[in-house]
Design an enzyme around this catalytic site. Structure first.
Site, mmCIF file in Angstrom:
data_model
loop_
_atom_site.group_PDB
_atom_site.id
_atom_site.type_symbol
_atom_site.label_atom_id
_atom_site.label_comp_id
_atom_site.label_asym_id
_atom_site.label_seq_id
_atom_site.Cartn_x
_atom_site.Cartn_y
_atom_site.Cartn_z
ATOM 1 N N GLY A 6 -28.144 65.944 -57.398
ATOM 2 C CA GLY A 6 -28.798 65.956 -56.088
ATOM 3 C C GLY A 6 -28.811 64.663 -55.642
ATOM 4 N N ASN A 7 -29.539 64.457 -54.305
ATOM 5 C CA ASN A 7 -29.913 63.333 -53.883
ATOM 6 C C ASN A 7 -31.142 63.154 -53.291
ATOM 7 O OD1 ASN A 7 -29.438 63.922 -50.965
ATOM 8 N ND2 ASN A 7 -27.408 64.431 -51.661
#
Ligand code: C5P
Length: 226
Positions: free
Chosen positions: A29-30
């Site tokens: 993810g980020n």
């Protein structure tokens, strides 16, 4: 009171980050918070637009009033939702942080560590570039806007990279945020530049994400009237 100058416009905005699963409990993810995309949606709705907000993973943000909200998780889900909504939109703004890569396979069971087996190696496949695809498939008269989070490096400044990205992707407008050192991601404020395909470049002073949203919608109005 805000102008109702987006009345009659159908806009699609993507926001937040995607999550690319490795197994049932893990993902790549980020750090996107979704705040800028939500601010774009809120301001557009306040100015009279019919707004579809395609939201990936975000901080616990209240959805803006009066918008159609579609929740997605992965880049491929975001691609499908944005394409479907874009088919009937006048303006599409890609503010989401879409993962460039996803794990090539998703394990059915939680990946285990073992003293008898080698540690796993993750192979990544490239995700579609949704923005570039929107540009290729755009409807007549549709305005396409991208965001770019850039850092300067030995190959050029933030602006150099942004100019190249605008050309490469073919968007009408590109909002460029300088990132790194805690700038932009997750914060309340944003700054940068607004680049247009005709070569126009305007600095965006540090301000709230709502202010940046207002600046972008002003530019969209000018572009579409010209
Ligand atoms: O290439 P980069 O990720 O920096 O480009 C950022 C812009 O492209 C953003 O508008 C983002 O929403 C969009 N994007 C996309 N699909 C991807 C990666 C980025 O639409 N796979």
């Amino acid at each position: 009171a805000l102008p109702r100058d987006l009345t009659g416009l159908r806009v699609v905005i993507s926001a937040g980050g995607t999550r690319e699963p490795l197994d049932p409990v893990r993902y790549l993810g980020n750090r996107s918070s979704g705040k800028q995309g939500f601010a774009l949606a809120r301001v557009a709705a306040q100015r009279g637009a019919a707004v579809t907000l395609v939201a990936g993973h975000t901080d616990a943000l209240p959805p803006p009033a009066g918008v159609t909200l579609r929740r997605v998780s992965t880049a491929l889900e975001m691609q499908a939702a944005v394409r479907a909504a874009a088919a009937e939109a006048d303006v599409v703004v890609m503010a989401a942080a879409v993962a460039d890569f996803r794990p090539a396979s998703r394990a059915d069971h939680k990946i285990k560590k073992s003293d008898d087996a080698p540690d796993p190696v993750v192979t990544l496949d490239r995700n579609p570039d949704i923005l570039a695809e929107l540009v290729r498939e755009r409807r007549a008269g549709q305005t396409v806007v991208g965001f770019a989070a850039e850092t300067g490096d030995e190959h050029g400044s933030v602006l150099d990279h942004a100019r190249a990205k605008l050309r490469r992707k073919g968007a009408d407008l590109l909002v460029v945020n300088a990132v790194g050192d805690g700038k932009a991601f997750g914060t309340e404020d944003n700054s940068g530049w607004l680049l247009a395909a005709d070569g126009t470049e305007a600095p965006i002073p540090l301000g709230t994400k709502a202010r940046l949203a207002a600046t972008l919608w002003d530019a969209v109005v000018v572009l579409r009237s010209g």
